[in-house]
Design an enzyme around this catalytic site. Structure first.
Site, PDB file in Angstrom:
ATOM      1  N   ASP A  21     -81.504   5.602 100.853  1.00 48.44           N
ATOM      2  CA  ASP A  21     -80.483   6.398 100.030  1.00 48.44           C
ATOM      3  C   ASP A  21     -79.715   6.928 100.818  1.00 48.44           C
ATOM      4  O   ASP A  21     -80.335   7.870 101.621  1.00 48.44           O
ATOM      5  CB  ASP A  21     -81.108   6.956  98.912  1.00 48.44           C
ATOM      6  CG  ASP A  21     -80.760   7.933  98.024  1.00 48.44           C
ATOM      7  OD1 ASP A  21     -79.353   8.314  98.213  1.00 48.44           O
ATOM      8  OD2 ASP A  21     -81.257   9.154  97.256  1.00 48.44           O
ATOM      9  N   ASN A  23     -77.234   9.306 100.684  1.00 51.66           N
ATOM     10  CA  ASN A  23     -76.060  10.393 100.156  1.00 51.66           C
ATOM     11  C   ASN A  23     -77.400  11.219  99.021  1.00 51.66           C
ATOM     12  O   ASN A  23     -76.793  12.202  98.743  1.00 51.66           O
ATOM     13  CB  ASN A  23     -75.160  10.593  99.540  1.00 51.66           C
ATOM     14  CG  ASN A  23     -75.156   9.952  97.920  1.00 51.66           C
ATOM     15  OD1 ASN A  23     -76.276   9.410  97.696  1.00 51.66           O
ATOM     16  ND2 ASN A  23     -74.282   9.232  96.871  1.00 51.66           N
ATOM     17  N   ASP A  25     -79.204  10.622  96.425  1.00 47.64           N
ATOM     18  CA  ASP A  25     -78.530  11.051  95.101  1.00 47.64           C
ATOM     19  C   ASP A  25     -80.075  10.281  93.796  1.00 47.64           C
ATOM     20  O   ASP A  25     -80.150   9.453  93.189  1.00 47.64           O
ATOM     21  CB  ASP A  25     -77.657  10.566  94.288  1.00 47.64           C
ATOM     22  CG  ASP A  25     -77.000   9.193  95.074  1.00 47.64           C
ATOM     23  OD1 ASP A  25     -77.738   8.631  95.785  1.00 47.64           O
ATOM     24  OD2 ASP A  25     -75.772   8.389  94.170  1.00 47.64           O
ATOM     25  N   ASP A  29     -77.523   3.150  98.629  1.00 48.30           N
ATOM     26  CA  ASP A  29     -76.446   2.724  98.947  1.00 48.30           C
ATOM     27  C   ASP A  29     -75.705   2.444 100.285  1.00 48.30           C
ATOM     28  O   ASP A  29     -76.216   1.880 101.413  1.00 48.30           O
ATOM     29  CB  ASP A  29     -75.404   4.189  98.753  1.00 48.30           C
ATOM     30  CG  ASP A  29     -76.573   5.337  99.157  1.00 48.30           C
ATOM     31  OD1 ASP A  29     -76.670   4.618 100.458  1.00 48.30           O
ATOM     32  OD2 ASP A  29     -76.687   5.763  98.972  1.00 48.30           O
ATOM     33  N   ASP A  98     -73.126 -11.689  97.849  1.00 47.39           N
ATOM     34  CA  ASP A  98     -74.523 -12.449  96.730  1.00 47.39           C
ATOM     35  C   ASP A  98     -73.210 -12.722  95.656  1.00 47.39           C
ATOM     36  O   ASP A  98     -72.433 -11.745  95.300  1.00 47.39           O
ATOM     37  CB  ASP A  98     -75.094 -11.297  96.160  1.00 47.39           C
ATOM     38  CG  ASP A  98     -76.340 -11.879  95.202  1.00 47.39           C
ATOM     39  OD1 ASP A  98     -76.281 -13.546  94.756  1.00 47.39           O
ATOM     40  OD2 ASP A  98     -77.696 -11.575  95.209  1.00 47.39           O
ATOM     41  N   ASP A 194     -75.853 -17.397  93.348  1.00 50.86           N
ATOM     42  CA  ASP A 194     -76.951 -16.978  91.880  1.00 50.86           C
ATOM     43  C   ASP A 194     -77.070 -17.920  91.288  1.00 50.86           C
ATOM     44  O   ASP A 194     -76.074 -18.063  90.995  1.00 50.86           O
ATOM     45  CB  ASP A 194     -76.488 -16.083  91.600  1.00 50.86           C
ATOM     46  CG  ASP A 194     -77.434 -14.981  90.727  1.00 50.86           C
ATOM     47  OD1 ASP A 194     -78.694 -14.137  91.123  1.00 50.86           O
ATOM     48  OD2 ASP A 194     -76.735 -14.843  89.184  1.00 50.86           O
ATOM     49  N   GLU A 237     -79.209 -21.023  94.832  1.00 48.06           N
ATOM     50  CA  GLU A 237     -80.154 -20.590  94.193  1.00 48.06           C
ATOM     51  C   GLU A 237     -80.205 -21.444  92.595  1.00 48.06           C
ATOM     52  O   GLU A 237     -79.483 -21.838  91.996  1.00 48.06           O
ATOM     53  CB  GLU A 237     -80.180 -19.315  93.280  1.00 48.06           C
ATOM     54  CG  GLU A 237     -81.463 -18.502  93.404  1.00 48.06           C
ATOM     55  CD  GLU A 237     -81.701 -17.506  91.496  1.00 48.06           C
ATOM     56  OE1 GLU A 237     -82.629 -17.268  91.618  1.00 48.06           O
ATOM     57  OE2 GLU A 237     -80.575 -17.763  90.872  1.00 48.06           O
ATOM     58  N   HIS A 312     -86.076 -10.338  95.722  1.00 48.93           N
ATOM     59  CA  HIS A 312     -86.223  -9.350  94.692  1.00 48.93           C
ATOM     60  C   HIS A 312     -86.416  -9.542  93.660  1.00 48.93           C
ATOM     61  O   HIS A 312     -86.618  -9.092  92.926  1.00 48.93           O
ATOM     62  CB  HIS A 312     -84.871  -8.989  94.850  1.00 48.93           C
ATOM     63  CG  HIS A 312     -83.568  -9.675  93.652  1.00 48.93           C
ATOM     64  ND1 HIS A 312     -83.491 -11.562  94.719  1.00 48.93           N
ATOM     65  CD2 HIS A 312     -83.242  -9.865  92.590  1.00 48.93           C
ATOM     66  CE1 HIS A 312     -81.960 -11.638  94.073  1.00 48.93           C
ATOM     67  NE2 HIS A 312     -82.382 -10.670  92.608  1.00 48.93           N
ATOM     68  N   ASP A 313     -86.993 -10.805  93.062  1.00 58.24           N
ATOM     69  CA  ASP A 313     -87.391 -11.729  91.735  1.00 58.24           C
ATOM     70  C   ASP A 313     -89.195 -11.946  91.790  1.00 58.24           C
ATOM     71  O   ASP A 313     -89.074 -11.836  90.699  1.00 58.24           O
ATOM     72  CB  ASP A 313     -86.240 -12.999  90.781  1.00 58.24           C
ATOM     73  CG  ASP A 313     -84.608 -12.250  91.418  1.00 58.24           C
ATOM     74  OD1 ASP A 313     -84.925 -11.584  90.607  1.00 58.24           O
ATOM     75  OD2 ASP A 313     -83.781 -13.871  91.691  1.00 58.24           O
TER      76      ASP A 313
HETATM   77  C1  GLC Z   1     -80.447 -14.986  89.871  1.00 58.78           C
HETATM   78  C2  GLC Z   1     -80.752 -13.693  90.492  1.00 58.78           C
HETATM   79  C3  GLC Z   1     -81.852 -12.635  89.331  1.00 58.78           C
HETATM   80  C4  GLC Z   1     -80.547 -12.124  88.095  1.00 58.78           C
HETATM   81  C5  GLC Z   1     -80.019 -13.564  87.209  1.00 58.78           C
HETATM   82  C6  GLC Z   1     -79.093 -13.288  86.316  1.00 58.78           C
HETATM   83  O1  GLC Z   1     -81.900 -15.037  89.027  1.00 58.78           O
HETATM   84  O2  GLC Z   1     -81.583 -13.588  91.713  1.00 58.78           O
HETATM   85  O3  GLC Z   1     -82.294 -11.392  89.748  1.00 58.78           O
HETATM   86  O4  GLC Z   1     -81.747 -11.631  87.406  1.00 58.78           O
HETATM   87  O5  GLC Z   1     -79.521 -14.304  88.624  1.00 58.78           O
HETATM   88  O6  GLC Z   1     -77.806 -13.218  87.386  1.00 58.78           O
HETATM   89 CA    CA Z   2     -77.061   7.121  96.982  1.00 59.25          CA
END
Ligand code: GLC
Ligand code: CA
Length: 542
Positions: A21, A23, A25, A29, A98, A194, A237, A312-313
């Protein structure tokens, strides 16, 4: 033919809202990312996959895009994006965007137009129906949402605010190619795509993934956009089998470069009781080994693997696949070694390189993810597949928020993620012990294992065997030991891992020449009746 750069690359995924982060907040970012490029260069990575930073109402943290040509104000400005691309380039790091093109946000101008009437040219950018069927959206509830003034339903695979684009419409496909080209012209290296397996869906026949026309669409997109840039990279993906992945990624097919597969990092622990990742099974090593062997052998000499434990999932790998209580450091290193000696391009998810653990959030109100909250309602409350209390325990294991807590940089306030503003998601309390600064100061840390593995993959002596070598699984039925051999011409590597929190004996006739990397100082060259320590992992040259 020139070898593709991405075959020699290690790629690092950044989840922008949780990385740094800049800045203060509470939200990560672009400025924050720029400030950490030196760290990434030190680690030795070649490219960053940036989770979405486009303008978005953030119903799904940016995976719901309202303008593909703008940066979300919480992340910064287009000028900062240009700076990021340029500053990364100075450090020989490429940026991979992405591309979320299975759906747009309901706030996208195309959808706003579509809502104006059935004869609006954008109406056909999406899927509509007069009736709805029973299909459930992946974050809970129906996949069909009623629109009163049109008296029809629109289709969404994910959240209500993520409206599926109608790829059967050539205008949609043209718009997507334009977006891809616009970003390539800006200097990005390519795209993680994605939910790409869903774009060929055939709703009338109940087909969602890998639909009949998907290859046609991807070939067309390739021809009209990234295929024109020899140096670009695309990683799709999906949840393919090896054969399906080959269809997408064999170079002669001219579609994508690589596919993520979720068999090893996810399917392996999913139960059949409707609770999925929220009620995971214990890991079965024999199955896991067979899955890796299958992928390594099926793609060998035909295509290329994308290697990963985390994104991230998914939950944190040291929690799900290792032992984050008693052998956190050892098991995190073992997982890294297990993956990095395979053939393919490794992906590191932010924090994985320091062994960050699941978040262990206690209250439902601590969770932010639409998937956690939506499925709590759908599975625990509406369908009563389990009790709310049990579901909370399940969230600690399977929620996507586990991987989304702020990156742990040091032991100062908020783990150094910022200067003290309340972060959008709670910092994990273990940051005082688990952080980048501690790892940098400790040459035996997980971070250095990653750094050394990256160096090993790129070294003159071992690059070819890791890059091209055959993969052979040894001791396939052993429930504790993961042993595999990589061989290329005269060269052989043997990777030995005790995948358990207890000691186990190995007994092999091999006489290794030397140890290239290991996670115990006591690791031995002897493989005859040798005791391996918990999660001991060794790479030998034979
Ligand atoms: C992909 C992403 C996930 C998102 C989903 C819908 O699986 O990795 O984070 O929620 O697609 O875009
Ligand atoms: Ca920030």
């Amino acid at each position: 033919m020139k070898e593709k750069w991405w075959k020699d690359a290690v790629i690092y995924q950044i989840y922008p809202r949780s990385f740094m982060d800049g800045n203060n907040d509470g939200m990560g970012d672009l400025k924050g990312i720029i400030s950490k490029l030196d760290y990434l260069q030190f680690l030795g990575i070649d490219a960053i996959w940036l989770s979405p930073i486009y303008e978005s109402p953030m119903e799904d943290n940016g995976y719901d895009i309202s303008d593909y040509h703008k940066i979300a104000p919480e992340f910064g400005t287009m000028e900062e994006m240009d700076t990021l691309i340029a500053e990364a380039k100075k450090r020989h790091i490429r940026i991979i965007m992405d591309l979320v093109a299975n759906h747009t946000s309901k706030e996208h101008k195309w959808f706003k137009e579509a809502l104006k009437g059935k004869d609006n040219p954008y109406h056909d950018f999406y899927y509509w129906s007069d009736t709805k069927d029973n299909k459930e959206a992946s974050f809970g509830g129906s996949s069909w949402e009623y629109v009163k003034n049109l008296d029809e339903y629109y289709y969404h695979y994910f959240a209500k605010g993520q409206v599926d684009l109608n790829w059967t419409n050539p205008k949609v496909r043209k718009e997507v190619a334009n977006i891809v080209n616009w970003w390539l012209d800006k200097g990005v290296a390519g795209f993680r795509m994605d939910a790409i397996e869903l774009i060929g869906k055939d709703l009338k026949n109940g087909i969602f993934a890998n639909g009949p026309k998907i290859h046609e669409y991807l070939k067309e997109l390739n021809q009209n956009s990234f295929g024109l840039k020899e140096d670009s990279i695309t990683v799709g993906e999906g949840w393919p089998t090896p054969q399906i992945a080959l269809d997408y990624t064999m170079p002669e097919n001219k579609e994508l470069d690589m596919m993520f597969q979720f068999e090893s990092a996810c399917s392996i622990y999913l139960p059949d009781n409707g609770l999925g990742k929220f009620d995971p099974l214990p890991i079965d090593l024999v199955k896991l080994k067979a899955i890796f062997a299958k992928w390594q052998q099926s793609l060998h000499n035909k295509s290329w693997n994308a290697l990963f434990w985390e994104n991230h999932d998914l939950p944190r790998s040291v929690t799900r696949f290792g032992d984050d209580r008693f052998y956190r450091v050892e098991s995190a290193k073992a997982l890294a070694i297990m993956l990095f000696l395979q053939q393919g391009t490794p992906f590191i998810y932010q924090g994985e390189e320091i062994g960050m653990t699941n978040a262990y959030l206690k209250k439902l109100s601590d969770y932010q993810d639409i998937d956690a909250l939506g499925n709590y309602q759908a599975l625990a409350i509406d369908k009563k597949l389990t009790t709310p209390e049990k579901f909370l325990e399940g969230l600690q294991k399977g929620s996507r928020d586990n991987a989304r807590t702020p990156m742990q940089w040091d032991d100062s306030i908020n783990a150094g993620f910022n200067k003290g503003a309340k972060p959008w998601l709670k910092v994990t309390p273990n940051y005082k012990e688990i952080n980048v600064k501690q790892c940098i100061n400790d040459k035996d840390s997980i971070l250095y294992t990653y750094k050394h593995l990256i160096e090993l993959r790129k070294s003159k002596e071992y690059r070819n065997v890791i890059h091209y070598g055959d993969f052979k699984l040894e001791l396939a039925d052993d429930p504790y030991l993961f042993v595999y051999e990589r061989s290329y011409q005269q060269q052989k590597l043997l990777i030995v891992i005790n995948y358990d929190n207890d000691v186990h004996e190995i007994n092999l006739n091999q006489k290794p020449k030397k140890i290239l990397i290991s996670n115990y100082k006591t690791s031995s060259l002897n493989l005859k009746k040798q005791t391996l320590q918990p999660y001991e992992a060794i790479v030998y040259e034979l």
